[in-house]
Design an enzyme around this catalytic site. Sequence first.
Site, short mmCIF file in Angstrom:
data_model
loop_
_atom_site.label_atom_id
_atom_site.label_comp_id
_atom_site.label_asym_id
_atom_site.label_seq_id
_atom_site.Cartn_x
_atom_site.Cartn_y
_atom_site.Cartn_z
N LYS A 375 0.86 -1.32 0.11
CA LYS A 375 -0.13 0.02 0.19
C LYS A 375 0.97 1.33 0.06
O LYS A 375 2.07 1.17 0.46
CB LYS A 375 -0.78 0.00 1.23
CG LYS A 375 -0.11 -0.03 2.54
CD LYS A 375 -1.04 -0.68 3.67
CE LYS A 375 -0.50 -0.55 5.09
NZ LYS A 375 -1.20 -0.94 6.07
N ARG A 469 -11.03 -1.15 15.47
CA ARG A 469 -10.78 -0.10 14.38
C ARG A 469 -11.76 -0.59 13.28
O ARG A 469 -12.95 -0.42 13.08
CB ARG A 469 -9.43 -0.06 13.95
CG ARG A 469 -9.20 0.93 12.74
CD ARG A 469 -7.55 0.89 12.18
NE ARG A 469 -7.32 -0.45 11.59
CZ ARG A 469 -5.94 -0.45 11.29
NH1 ARG A 469 -5.12 0.48 11.24
NH2 ARG A 469 -5.56 -1.77 10.80
N TYR A 601 14.38 30.43 6.49
CA TYR A 601 13.45 31.07 7.10
C TYR A 601 13.53 31.24 8.70
O TYR A 601 14.06 30.31 9.21
CB TYR A 601 12.10 30.25 6.71
CG TYR A 601 11.53 30.23 5.40
CD1 TYR A 601 11.40 31.48 4.69
CD2 TYR A 601 11.37 29.25 4.83
CE1 TYR A 601 10.82 31.76 3.35
CE2 TYR A 601 11.15 29.18 3.45
CZ TYR A 601 10.56 30.31 2.65
OH TYR A 601 10.09 30.36 1.51
N MET A 649 10.15 23.86 1.46
CA MET A 649 9.29 22.98 0.64
C MET A 649 10.35 22.04 -0.28
O MET A 649 10.09 21.02 -0.52
CB MET A 649 8.22 23.67 -0.22
CG MET A 649 7.24 22.53 -0.77
SD MET A 649 6.25 23.38 -1.79
CE MET A 649 5.06 24.13 -0.58
#
Length: 708
Positions: A375, A469, A601, A649
């Site tokens: 997955k 769950r 930053y 980023m």
Amino acid sequence: MRGTKSYAGIDYFRMVAAVLVVAIHTSPLLSFHETADFVLTRVIARVGVPFFLMTSGFFLITRYRQDGEKLKGFVKKTALLYGVAIVLYLPLNWYNGYFNEKNFLPRLIQDLVFDGTMYHLWYLPASILGGAIAWYLMKKCGMPTAFLIAGLLYLVGLGGDSYYGAVEGITLVKRFYDLLFQIFDYTRNGLFFAPIFFLLAGWMAEGKVRLSLGKNLMGLAVSFGLMLAEALLLHHFRLQRHDSMYLFLVPCMYFLFGALLQIRQGRVGLLRTAALLVYLIHPMVIVIVRLAAKKTGLWEPLVENSLGHFVAVLLLSGIFSLGGAALWERRKPKGARGKDTGRAWIELDLKHLVHNVEVLKELLPEGCRLMAVVKTQAYGHGAFAIASHLERLGVDAFAVATIDEGIQLRSYGIRGEILVLGYTAPSRARELKKYDLTQTLIDFSYAAALNRQGVPVKCHLKIDTGMHRLGVDCRDAGKVKKIFRMRRLKMNGIFTHLCCADSLAPGDVAFTRGQINDFYGLLGELTEAGIAVPKVHIQSSYGLLNHPELSCDYVRVGIALYGVLSTTQKTAVQADLRPVLALKTRVAALKDVPKGESVGYGRVFTAARDSRIAILPIGYGDGLPRILSGAGGVRIRGQYAPIAGRICMDQMAVDVTELSEISLGDVAVVICNEADCEPSAPVVAEMAGTISNELLCRLGARLPVVVR
Ligand SMILES: *Cc1c(COP(=O)(O)O)cnc(C)c1O
């Protein structure tokens, strides 16, 4: 371990098949015994080309693949090869007066599509046409009908080939074939000959019927005997117009290919390329040998003597091809790497994946199979690279989280079982069936809703033993029994999930034992009620490593397959796992930052001394957690460089003041996949306050995957 190896038998036989094709074109035994030569070159050697067609069909033809990407790729590759081969043989065509023939243009088109512009090249257009026909037959009509049609085409082909003499007496039939032979020279082509072999291999690739090596060899002996008798009879009565197609060639190929599939070892990629080269160049080599023989006065031993001729052609072709293949294999990966390793990339070591599969399989009890959890892009490793490699290793059960991940695996050509672990809208039941996916039943009302769709769906029932769950409560045996009676649901499995199997604290171990006992208690109740318990599974990676004594039908292994654990904590069984994934980037810029000035930053990093800073073009947009700002570090030329300031980023800065010999373009290792090498995924994950699973699966978005 057999199950984890490549199809080496297929690779080795490529070389045998190439030698057989050379034999067809040089008739090694002709100087000695005519019938022996017939048997060798017109019967035995006839398995060569169908074998090559089947190697293509094995990877190309699958009932699950619905988009045309794979076919497109195959056609493109083969057409390119064909183009190169055509150009390669132009001088020979010219020398033979090909361009002076009458009706040059129609003849050229006919050759391009069917016969090949050189006698052996017919194979390439035939595999394009045959592959495409097999593909569309499969897509439009499904396997049985596709087989039927391809079989009929083959029969028509037989009539124009080995059986021509038997059918040409019938005027109408003769007219039909006369018409065909205006379009091409032989019926042994992409239309009549190739499709059946493509389909046969595609069907065999599904692996639903796999005979043992012994049975295959027996089948091969019998069907080859029959083919030999068939060929000798046809030859005796002079019925053959051409001698490529026999009725018994099809079963012969089935058993031969089946036997070869049983021979598994490490991959021998070199032989693949070399065999192809032998096939392509040997007619050229025949011309070279003849010229050389004429020039050196060795005409008798090198040309007149058929065996000498064969050996000379084979040796020369073999030397050229092995040399060429070695060059090609060396060249290929570098080209692929250059493009994707310019900025930041994921690098997979598939040898480690193979190793992990072997180690994990060793841990499994007898009869228990590995279900590979792939997955979230195989935990960020790239679902395509991982799943297709696992399938080549013999893994035949996969688990994903969503139906779309399952469909994606099918589109990659994955044929094994695929279990969807998570919720799928019941309205998509038809797609579950179409792509042959197995759906987890997450509770009673979900099962009822899926059943109401009126479509038969394969299911595994999830049981909640305390995680609370997904799953039907294990105390609710009544509901479970009701689900087993639902008509549309094909109950192939039942499973539960452990929620603290990663912990060895006594309380957690006791809780896990309780979960396991409750689950088996429920299974007992089902058996008592006369319900046949389907396949059972409980453990994921930590379940296996901390509770290896359980004996189930499957183990759903995710993180361990990728060679790391979630954290740096130890497990009961210490498996020798090796990390598959490395995360790397390059030094994009170097800066001198004077003492007292800041970087990035928020000015959170201030140089405490005159510093040298390297800018790395990777950031949280690539999945690197921003929380590592000012905490983690990378390795450049084996030296540790701490992260300086906040991760952006798309960039981050590292302090390389104390590192020697850093230059632009140097590789910076953010996550290492070598043995005992830092920073490892669990260590980075812990620094980021998470587990390897999250760290890795977030890398799947923007980074290219490069396979080593
Ligand atoms: C993700 C998942 C797994 C795999 O877990 P790992 O700890 O990565 O081995 C197994 N079972 C279920 C139900 C899962 O959701």
